[in-house]
Design an enzyme around this catalytic site. Sequence first.
Site: not given
Ligand SMILES: NC(=O)c1ccc[n+]([C@@H]2O[C@H](COP(=O)([O-])OP(=O)(O)OC[C@H]3O[C@@H](n4cnc5c(N)ncnc54)[C@H](O)[C@@H]3O)[C@@H](O)[C@H]2O)c1
Length: 336
Positions: A100, A139, A161, A192, A200, A225
Amino acid sequence: MKYNDIDFNNKTILITGAAGFIGSNLAFYFQENFPDANVIALDCFRSGQTFSNGNLKSFGHFKNLIGFKGTVISGDINDTDLLKRLAIQYSFDYIFHQAAISDTTVNEQDLMIKTNVNAYEELLKIAINHNANMVYASSGATYGDASSPQTVGNEAPSNVYGFSKLMMDNISYSYINKNPNISIVGLRYFNVYGPREFYKNKTASTVVQFGHQILKGNAPKLFEGSDKILRDFIYIEDVIQANIKACAPKKSGVYNVGTGKARSFQAIADTLQKELGTNFQTEYIPNPYIGQYQFHTEANMKETKKNLDFEARFELEDGIKAYIPEIKRLFNDEVK
Ligand SMILES: NC(=O)c1ccc[n+]([C@@H]2O[C@H](COP(=O)([O-])OP(=O)(O)OC[C@H]3O[C@@H](n4cnc5c(N)ncnc54)[C@H](O)[C@@H]3O)[C@@H](O)[C@H]2O)c1
């Protein structure tokens, strides 16, 4: 660690976003616990291109997958030809969809909706054709500033988002309603933190960012704050636990994944200082995200506990403690 009786050995598992934070942790989870699983790791990987906010378009990094023995594919989930080829070449048993635009401050609404919502539906169709379980990342951002504890059904996203993740959930509900026999589970992760988030960059958790500020010998910089900005912070191992539990039969639905406790950014800085043996005065800086920022998140975990048998094992202090050696390693290898 095995969280239930499901045997993933000899199963074909697609992980999208597998070079990112959560996806790569899932890839290694299967490699370590189910060495005969056939794991396909798909990610578009970073290219250096940026969004208008200056952040990278992709945070995928090969270093997150060093040591991974499965199949790595560089590709874009918006590429429908690629998805068709994958659907022909493999017969998936499980799809863990993490890919994503994960950056909550991205303003390109067109690409956000295309990548997060439309590509998800294409992957969902593959899951249904293959009779695979779909577990996808929703999320806590779907809630925006909705009152705590945030509860499924009461969403108010304050950025595109969060909106995109809510639209993924709506699509899921419509498929679940049409076909109650398929398994589609959306996991609304809250904040997370943990190993493999470092790439990131600015969007990595404040745990690793404050940790490195402190290790540099600087006071942690918090938004003004910060004692009143409370979030539900969840350690990566608990997020893996939730993904595995989401694979049990008849679990379709959308669930919160948090600890159920709201903690302050100040508590993160204080815990890190305790673990790292420092005593700096905190510095406060203006918050540039007011209006788009969540001030109090706390997941309502009742349904997740009841339906997924999930309960976070890591309190904030436990997660930070477990993470400290990796924060120090990153500092020595990547930051210094
Ligand atoms: N980390 C958090 O706190 C959190 C919280 C809520 C939701 N999320 C969701 O969890 C999932 C993983 O998040 P994360 O923290 O590992 O983020 P991240 O950005 O490290 O991982 C997402 C990965 O998706 C890949 N990506 C993006 N667009 C793409 C595309 N078009 N085609 C193929 N790959 C693509 C990116 O290269 C990246 O490696 C995401 O969907 C994010 O929205 C994360």
